[in-house]
Scaffold this motif. Sequence first.
Motif, PDB file in Angstrom:
ATOM      1  N   UNK A  29       0.804  -1.224   0.000  1.00  0.00           N
ATOM      2  CA  UNK A  29       0.000   0.000   0.000  1.00  0.00           C
ATOM      3  C   UNK A  29       0.838   1.276   0.000  1.00  0.00           C
ATOM      4  N   UNK A  30       2.147   1.162  -0.160  1.00  0.00           N
ATOM      5  CA  UNK A  30       2.996   2.356  -0.087  1.00  0.00           C
ATOM      6  C   UNK A  30       3.151   3.009  -1.457  1.00  0.00           C
ATOM      7  N   UNK A  31       3.717   2.296  -2.416  1.00  0.00           N
ATOM      8  CA  UNK A  31       3.895   2.844  -3.760  1.00  0.00           C
ATOM      9  C   UNK A  31       4.072   1.697  -4.741  1.00  0.00           C
ATOM     10  N   UNK A  32       3.390   1.800  -5.869  1.00  0.00           N
ATOM     11  CA  UNK A  32       3.398   0.762  -6.900  1.00  0.00           C
ATOM     12  C   UNK A  32       4.388   1.143  -7.994  1.00  0.00           C
ATOM     13  N   UNK A  33       5.433   0.353  -8.144  1.00  0.00           N
ATOM     14  CA  UNK A  33       6.455   0.668  -9.135  1.00  0.00           C
ATOM     15  C   UNK A  33       6.223   0.078 -10.506  1.00  0.00           C
ATOM     16  N   UNK A  34       5.372  -0.947 -10.620  1.00  0.00           N
ATOM     17  CA  UNK A  34       5.217  -1.612 -11.925  1.00  0.00           C
ATOM     18  C   UNK A  34       3.816  -1.490 -12.521  1.00  0.00           C
ATOM     19  N   UNK A  44       8.844   1.397  -3.338  1.00  0.00           N
ATOM     20  CA  UNK A  44       9.366   1.936  -2.079  1.00  0.00           C
ATOM     21  C   UNK A  44      10.665   2.686  -2.328  1.00  0.00           C
ATOM     22  N   UNK A  45      11.568   2.091  -3.133  1.00  0.00           N
ATOM     23  CA  UNK A  45      12.852   2.738  -3.432  1.00  0.00           C
ATOM     24  C   UNK A  45      12.613   4.113  -4.051  1.00  0.00           C
ATOM     25  N   UNK A  46      11.641   4.206  -4.961  1.00  0.00           N
ATOM     26  CA  UNK A  46      11.361   5.471  -5.632  1.00  0.00           C
ATOM     27  C   UNK A  46      10.873   6.546  -4.670  1.00  0.00           C
ATOM     28  N   UNK A  47      10.284   6.131  -3.557  1.00  0.00           N
ATOM     29  CA  UNK A  47       9.694   7.098  -2.623  1.00  0.00           C
ATOM     30  C   UNK A  47      10.442   7.197  -1.295  1.00  0.00           C
ATOM     31  N   UNK A  48      11.594   6.519  -1.176  1.00  0.00           N
ATOM     32  CA  UNK A  48      12.327   6.529   0.101  1.00  0.00           C
ATOM     33  C   UNK A  48      12.713   7.937   0.540  1.00  0.00           C
ATOM     34  N   UNK A  95      16.918  -1.877  -2.087  1.00  0.00           N
ATOM     35  CA  UNK A  95      16.191  -1.093  -1.085  1.00  0.00           C
ATOM     36  C   UNK A  95      17.044  -0.875   0.154  1.00  0.00           C
ATOM     37  N   UNK A  96      17.671  -1.939   0.655  1.00  0.00           N
ATOM     38  CA  UNK A  96      18.511  -1.829   1.845  1.00  0.00           C
ATOM     39  C   UNK A  96      19.655  -0.854   1.591  1.00  0.00           C
ATOM     40  N   UNK A  97      20.278  -0.970   0.413  1.00  0.00           N
ATOM     41  CA  UNK A  97      21.397  -0.092   0.066  1.00  0.00           C
ATOM     42  C   UNK A  97      20.958   1.367  -0.018  1.00  0.00           C
ATOM     43  N   UNK A  98      19.850   1.616  -0.716  1.00  0.00           N
ATOM     44  CA  UNK A  98      19.383   2.989  -0.869  1.00  0.00           C
ATOM     45  C   UNK A  98      18.965   3.593   0.470  1.00  0.00           C
ATOM     46  N   UNK A  99      18.321   2.785   1.305  1.00  0.00           N
ATOM     47  CA  UNK A  99      17.938   3.285   2.628  1.00  0.00           C
ATOM     48  C   UNK A  99      19.169   3.680   3.434  1.00  0.00           C
ATOM     49  N   UNK A 100      20.172   2.847   3.406  1.00  0.00           N
ATOM     50  CA  UNK A 100      21.398   3.153   4.157  1.00  0.00           C
ATOM     51  C   UNK A 100      22.083   4.410   3.611  1.00  0.00           C
ATOM     52  N   UNK A 101      22.028   4.610   2.288  1.00  0.00           N
ATOM     53  CA  UNK A 101      22.605   5.834   1.734  1.00  0.00           C
ATOM     54  C   UNK A 101      21.872   7.072   2.231  1.00  0.00           C
ATOM     55  N   UNK A 102      20.576   6.898   2.506  1.00  0.00           N
ATOM     56  CA  UNK A 102      19.777   8.007   3.054  1.00  0.00           C
ATOM     57  C   UNK A 102      19.837   8.058   4.581  1.00  0.00           C
ATOM     58  N   UNK A 103      20.718   7.238   5.169  1.00  0.00           N
ATOM     59  CA  UNK A 103      20.915   7.155   6.614  1.00  0.00           C
ATOM     60  C   UNK A 103      19.654   6.672   7.327  1.00  0.00           C
ATOM     61  N   UNK A 104      18.940   5.775   6.673  1.00  0.00           N
ATOM     62  CA  UNK A 104      17.783   5.120   7.264  1.00  0.00           C
ATOM     63  C   UNK A 104      18.137   3.684   7.603  1.00  0.00           C
ATOM     64  N   UNK A 105      17.921   3.281   8.844  1.00  0.00           N
ATOM     65  CA  UNK A 105      18.059   1.879   9.210  1.00  0.00           C
ATOM     66  C   UNK A 105      16.887   1.092   8.606  1.00  0.00           C
ATOM     67  N   UNK A 106      17.080  -0.220   8.458  1.00  0.00           N
ATOM     68  CA  UNK A 106      16.050  -1.062   7.847  1.00  0.00           C
ATOM     69  C   UNK A 106      15.707  -2.220   8.775  1.00  0.00           C
TER      70      UNK A 106
END
Length: 553
Positions: A29-34, A44-48, A95-106
Amino acid sequence: MTAIDEARTTGISTEWWRTAVIYQIYPRSFADGNGDGVGDLPGIVQRLDSIAELGADAIWLSPFYASPQRDGGYDVSDFTDVDPLFGTLDDARELISQAHQLELKVIVDIVPNHTSDEHRWFQAALAAEPGSPERARYLFRDGRGVNGDEPPNNWQSVFGGPAWTRITEADGTPGQWYLHLFDSSQPDLDWSNEDVRRDFDDILRFWLDMGVDGFRVDVAHGLVKQDGLPDHDVDPEGGSMGGDDDAPTPYFGQEGVHDIWRRWRQVVEEYGRDRILAAEAWIHPLSRMAKWVRPDEMHQAFNFAYLAAEWDADDQRRVITESLREFSAVGAPSTWVLSNHDVVRHASRLALTAENPQGHGIGPDSPGLPIPELGLRRARAASLLMLALPGSAYLYQGEELGLPEHVYIPDDARQDPTWFRTEGERYGRDGCRVPLPWTADEPSFGFSHAGESWLPQPEDWADLARHAQRGQHGSTLEMYRSALSLRKELGLATGELLWADSEPGVLAFECGDALVVTNFSDAPVPLGTEEVLLASAPVADVLPPDATVWLRR
């Protein structure tokens, strides 16, 4: 030195999870990429960046594992793979990589109480003989009565109906029964089985090796069942997840579950002291819930007593005081929460005019439907109150937009197994799981570029869309952004709460560099001359009813 003393003297203030704001993502329910109308990992990656911009410290992802999706992914058929509905393992790594680049824990969900009936373990159990090692992974039992035609006991499923289903053996004869505390497609595992425990050690390591920072543990008060599986009569007016200290259940809150969490704590600490376990434990009273976060067990436990507190100054003060006392007694932070994917959103729940037990949901025929304007006003006040409390806090996707529960989902669009198992008696949780609105003027409010949405969205959500609120002074989104920024600046999460004198119906306390006041009464409350830092409603010389203000100390 005791374990608790050690926890208090080894730099606990620097451990990120003690003060973090963690944002829950319900992937579908967060964001549909396809464009298929279901949210996914690429979406999710697109909206992180929106979560990083909000000011959160971490994200928690509800299940995205391989699953038949009969219970929104909480029926897992493979714990170490991604369901094609959501993407691939490479998408999870990205997703994990992009979150960490944004300093978000997963943090990822883990579902240890049960599997899907399509899991290879359960399929092997069905093909095996009674008493076999394959069946020993689950709770298979012979039936009672003539020819074993009656269930082994009277337990009821959380989703309604019997908690037992009888199988047909390979030779076509009626066979044993298996336990499922939730849907019949979710057979319970037998956690007295060492093979089960060993396999979950490996599952944890698989995701820790992928780089996740922790696990939210589903039904962390479950797993262990009382010896002999005795009959148990539930309170028909009670919540669906147990937690009643006056009527303890033989399948929730058993002492043996703590051995499992001690073992898991050892596994996560193989990867360092910054990987965490967060418990979904519906346990009362708080003194019992605190057992889940002792220094050698879990790091956090959702504070459901706080979530369920009445909109009343005295009840709020009681729960907050008790929470800080009980959790600090075991060296743990209190972990505050107001909404998640299993409860009525607090923008509606706080304005209900009739009882609504947890898990029942609300729909067109529910008694005491919420008053929308009142609900949003109270939700904003409650959120500012919660974010001023010392400790950690969880946000559920969309609450930063002020989203209410979607009450008027058509019957033929509902998907929660609770709705089906109770034959429409309970609406269940679909109303809090409706896809998010991102833009006001696009199909599906920007959730999907194809304009699809797996659950229908209310037509009046345009004004609540994220892009409609971004940059708008006084919007709920901007209130949350300001709150998360000031929370760090004022030292609220690390502060000591001191109650201040206040009028009846008003809650006031000092924490960090702020004086926080919430007006639960029906009358405006005079304010002093302190600088107003943030308020949930317009204030001048008075604080209106159902409002919270942060003042400079």
